[in-house]
Design an enzyme around this catalytic site. Structure first.
Site, PDB file in Angstrom:
ATOM      1  N   LEU A  37     -72.120  -2.674 152.357  1.00  0.00           N
ATOM      2  CA  LEU A  37     -73.473  -3.012 152.799  1.00  0.00           C
ATOM      3  C   LEU A  37     -74.144  -4.001 151.853  1.00  0.00           C
ATOM      4  CD1 LEU A  37     -74.793   0.515 153.854  1.00  0.00           C
ATOM      5  CD2 LEU A  37     -73.785  -1.255 155.300  1.00  0.00           C
ATOM      6  N   GLY A  38     -73.755  -3.984 150.599  1.00  0.00           N
ATOM      7  CA  GLY A  38     -74.388  -4.887 149.638  1.00  0.00           C
ATOM      8  C   GLY A  38     -73.721  -4.793 148.282  1.00  0.00           C
ATOM      9  N   GLY A  40     -74.718  -5.768 144.150  1.00  0.00           N
ATOM     10  CA  GLY A  40     -75.698  -6.266 143.191  1.00  0.00           C
ATOM     11  C   GLY A  40     -75.120  -6.311 141.790  1.00  0.00           C
ATOM     12  N   THR A  44     -72.350  -1.500 143.920  1.00  0.00           N
ATOM     13  CA  THR A  44     -72.079  -1.873 145.302  1.00  0.00           C
ATOM     14  C   THR A  44     -72.533  -0.711 146.185  1.00  0.00           C
ATOM     15  OG1 THR A  44     -69.822  -0.999 145.134  1.00  0.00           O
ATOM     16  CG2 THR A  44     -70.118  -3.356 144.770  1.00  0.00           C
ATOM     17  N   VAL A  45     -72.914  -1.009 147.414  1.00  0.00           N
ATOM     18  CA  VAL A  45     -73.334   0.027 148.361  1.00  0.00           C
ATOM     19  C   VAL A  45     -72.432  -0.045 149.577  1.00  0.00           C
ATOM     20  CG1 VAL A  45     -75.231   0.956 149.742  1.00  0.00           C
ATOM     21  CG2 VAL A  45     -75.719  -0.137 147.543  1.00  0.00           C
ATOM     22  N   ASP A 164     -90.542  -1.347 140.566  1.00  0.00           N
ATOM     23  CA  ASP A 164     -89.853  -2.527 141.111  1.00  0.00           C
ATOM     24  C   ASP A 164     -90.130  -2.682 142.605  1.00  0.00           C
ATOM     25  OD1 ASP A 164     -88.357  -4.834 140.882  1.00  0.00           O
ATOM     26  OD2 ASP A 164     -86.418  -3.829 141.121  1.00  0.00           O
TER      27      ASP A 164
END
Length: 381
Positions: A37-38, A40, A44-45, A164
């Site tokens: 999904l993503g 960073g 990771t996701v 954030d």
């Protein structure tokens, strides 16, 4: 690009990196990886199938680097507090839910893994379709109500500072299964595609009707930078454009820092542009430019505030003037909305009246989440 570099490194240099997840891999004998999904800087996701409960979940796999486990454990502790307090207050529904956490060992070392409910793409993804004029105001108001309700819950019920708030950390979801599925189909929008909205300047192949927009809900996600109100973990918090003045200047911060970020978020949602987008120059830093832009928009910082803060000598000369900037270009918030973004004077004045109390220089005088929720601009249809 980062992954390609890592593949070329000798095995010994992998330590501290991402776990190289393979589709179909099973985590903790329970979660089967379906797709990424993503990715960073820290994790990771992955969209996974919970084989025990027969439902999809999102698994955040942190890097194995030393210190990440401690940071992740802090996040787990905060999220467990959120889960506990959710049982007592429905406002907690606006915060993402942690479902499970575990550790696993991979070729790069130990990785902390956090399991979350599956939501849709981020607000940043949605905003990418309205870059010239911002999102429709009814949706902006509805989303801000949910963000502020979530912040009220974090601040008052949990004693947590999110630290954030930004579009990337506000996730979309739909109660309706077909809408949620449509949002899920665009989860990788930040990497390869965008959420497509009819009427938003896209092509005829758009999938998401603009009329669906008001059915979309939002939740605050990513408490990876969060801390207790009585125990800040770091002096450096918040992503630069959303960073509160007290954080820029090195003062102790609290829940008002989240409200400043929310005001920046609100402006960006409504206009498609950052309220403050500081850039470094030849003779000044990005922080210098940030403080200068804040003063241009909000006026001179009172000397008693400026010189009470730890970094005052970095930014100010003794009379309270900015160092490294001989000339500023003052502008008003209503004037910016009217001149740059084409708002009517009345609409600009009403929105500015909502934003300015959330941007007060003195944190103790800044509007709270509860006060912002009661403001006439956000409650008006």
């Amino acid at each position: 690009m980062e992954e390609q570099v890592q593949e070329e490194m000798p095995p010994a240099q992998h330590t501290g990196g991402h776990h190289p997840v393979q589709e179909g891999e099973v985590f903790n004998t329970r979660y089967q990886a379906l797709r990424e999904l993503g990715c960073g800087a820290f994790a990771t996701v992955w969209l996974c199938q919970d084989m025990r409960r027969k439902k999809q979940v999102a698994v955040k796999v942190l890097k194995s680097r030393e210190g990440f486990a401690d940071t992740a454990q802090d996040e787990v502790t905060l999220l467990r507090c959120v889960n506990c307090m959710k049982k007592k207050d429905r406002a907690g529904e606006n915060i993402i839910s942690l479902l499970d956490d575990f550790r696993m060992i991979g070729e790069n070392g130990f990785h902390m893994c956090l399991v979350f409910e599956v939501l849709g793409p981020s607000l940043r993804c949605l905003m990418g379709n309205y870059t010239t004029q911002g999102l429709p105001l009814p949706f902006v108001k509805k989303s801000l109500q949910q963000v502020l309700t979530g912040l009220y819950f974090l601040h008052k019920r949990c004693r947590i500072i999110h630290a954030d708030i930004k579009p990337e950390n506000i996730l979309l979801y739909g109660h309706d299964k077909s809408l949620q599925r449509l949002l899920m189909d665009t989860l990788d929008c930040g990497q390869r595609t965008h959420v497509k909205l009819k009427g938003a300047g896209g092509d005829p192949g758009n999938q998401l009707e603009e009329s669906d927009l008001m059915s979309i809900e939002v939740k605050i996600a990513d408490l990876g930078s969060a801390c207790w109100t009585y125990k800040p973990f770091s002096k450096e918090i918040q992503t630069q454009p959303y960073r509160a003045l007290e954080v820029l200047l090195g003062l102790d911060y609290g829940t008002p820092a989240d409200i400043w970020s929310t005001a920046c978020l609100a402006f960006e949602m409504a206009t498609g542009e950052c309220l403050f987008d500081p850039q470094p120059g030849k003779y000044f830093s990005r922080d210098d430019d940030h403080v200068a832009r804040i003063i241009e928009l909000l006026g001179r910082i009172p000397p008693q505030i400026a010189f009470s803060w730890n970094k005052s000598t970095k930014f100010f000369s003794r009379p309270g003037a900015l160092l490294r900037f001989s000339r500023l270009c003052p502008r008003s918030l209503p004037g910016t909305l009217a001149d740059r973004h084409g708002w009517t004077p009345r609409a600009a004045a009403a929105f500015a009246a909502f934003l300015l109390p959330a941007l007060h220089y003195a944190p103790e005088r800044r509007a709270s989440a509860a006060q912002s929720l009661r403001h006439a601009w956000i409650t008006a249809p």
